[in-house]
Design an enzyme around this catalytic site. Structure first.
Site, PDB file in Angstrom:
ATOM      1  N   TYR A   8      27.548  -7.324  12.204  1.00 34.26           N
ATOM      2  CA  TYR A   8      28.455  -6.177  12.253  1.00 34.26           C
ATOM      3  C   TYR A   8      27.811  -4.939  12.873  1.00 34.26           C
ATOM      4  CZ  TYR A   8      25.615  -5.276   8.165  1.00 34.26           C
ATOM      5  OH  TYR A   8      24.544  -5.097   7.322  1.00 34.26           O
ATOM      6  N   GLY A   9      26.575  -5.054  13.352  1.00 34.87           N
ATOM      7  CA  GLY A   9      25.873  -3.869  13.869  1.00 34.87           C
ATOM      8  C   GLY A   9      25.072  -4.173  15.109  1.00 34.87           C
ATOM      9  N   THR A  10      23.770  -3.976  15.024  1.00 33.39           N
ATOM     10  CA  THR A  10      22.898  -4.050  16.194  1.00 33.39           C
ATOM     11  C   THR A  10      22.735  -5.462  16.755  1.00 33.39           C
ATOM     12  OG1 THR A  10      20.858  -4.304  14.900  1.00 33.39           O
ATOM     13  CG2 THR A  10      21.590  -2.045  15.388  1.00 33.39           C
ATOM     14  N   LEU A  11      23.259  -6.464  16.073  1.00 33.52           N
ATOM     15  CA  LEU A  11      23.177  -7.845  16.568  1.00 33.52           C
ATOM     16  C   LEU A  11      24.402  -8.268  17.383  1.00 33.52           C
ATOM     17  CD1 LEU A  11      21.606  -9.413  13.376  1.00 33.52           C
ATOM     18  CD2 LEU A  11      20.569  -9.432  15.657  1.00 33.52           C
TER      19      LEU A  11
ATOM     20  N   GLU B 298      15.767  -8.415   9.583  1.00 31.37           N
ATOM     21  CA  GLU B 298      16.501  -7.710   8.534  1.00 31.37           C
ATOM     22  C   GLU B 298      15.645  -7.400   7.304  1.00 31.37           C
ATOM     23  OE1 GLU B 298      18.990  -6.443   9.582  1.00 31.37           O
ATOM     24  OE2 GLU B 298      20.212  -7.804  10.774  1.00 31.37           O
TER      25      GLU B 298
END
Length: 178
Positions: free
Chosen positions: A12-15, A89
């Site tokens: 949901y973000g930087t990936l 993570e």
């Protein structure tokens, strides 16, 4: 990549595609399974270093009119790539916890629900982070390129993310002087 070895992972973000950490999912290590969102409203906030945090507690996630389903992407991830994601993570450090959630995958005339792994803020600091970020008023439904433009990669951080989180939580925002 053989599907029986793969783990479904919701990012949901930087990936996400086009975002700073997406290269970890590139190539044969992971295959894109579709755009997705959390099946239930969830809390997503931006913490130190412009890092996104999906919060684990249902009591933190609002259920009022401002609540959001968090947007992201679903991937089938190889066991090797999953180890790399856990390292990024900081699951071994207590930064994030990898947990099973239900996501709604876009497609056809609707969507289908899928169980997937996702990286959620560690429960040891999640509620304090939510409060420090501004609670319900700070929740967002999508980590955008504007957020990512302020993202600081791990190699450029002054301190580890967990340390930065604890400092961030301990120092309330300053009010502008009159």
């Amino acid at each position: 990549m053989e599907s029986e070895e793969a783990t479904m992972v919701f990012v949901y973000g930087t990936l996400k595609r086009g975002f700073p950490n997406h290269p970890l999912l590139a190539g044969a290590a992971a295959s894109f399974a579709g755009n997705a969102s959390t099946s239930a409203p969830a809390s997503l906030v931006i913490g130190p270093y412009s890092v996104p945090f999906l919060l684990p507690s249902p009591r933190i996630a609002s259920s009022g009119p401002g609540s959001h389903r968090v947007s992201g992407e679903l991937y089938a991830v190889s066991p090797h790539a999953l180890v790399d994601l856990d390292t990024l993570e900081g699951t071994h450090l207590g930064v994030y916890e990898r947990r099973r959630i239900t996501v709604l995958v876009e497609g056809g005339g609707g969507g289908r629900e899928v169980e997937a792994e996702a990286y959620l803020a560690n429960t040891s600091y999640a509620e304090a982070l939510w409060l420090r970020c501004g609670g319900e008023a700070a929740e967002i439904g999508d980590y955008t390129m504007d957020h990512a433009a302020r993202y600081v990669a791990p190699t450029h951080r002054a301190s580890g993310l967990l340390h930065a989180i604890h400092i961030f939580i301990a120092n309330p925002p300053t009010s502008p002087s009159p």
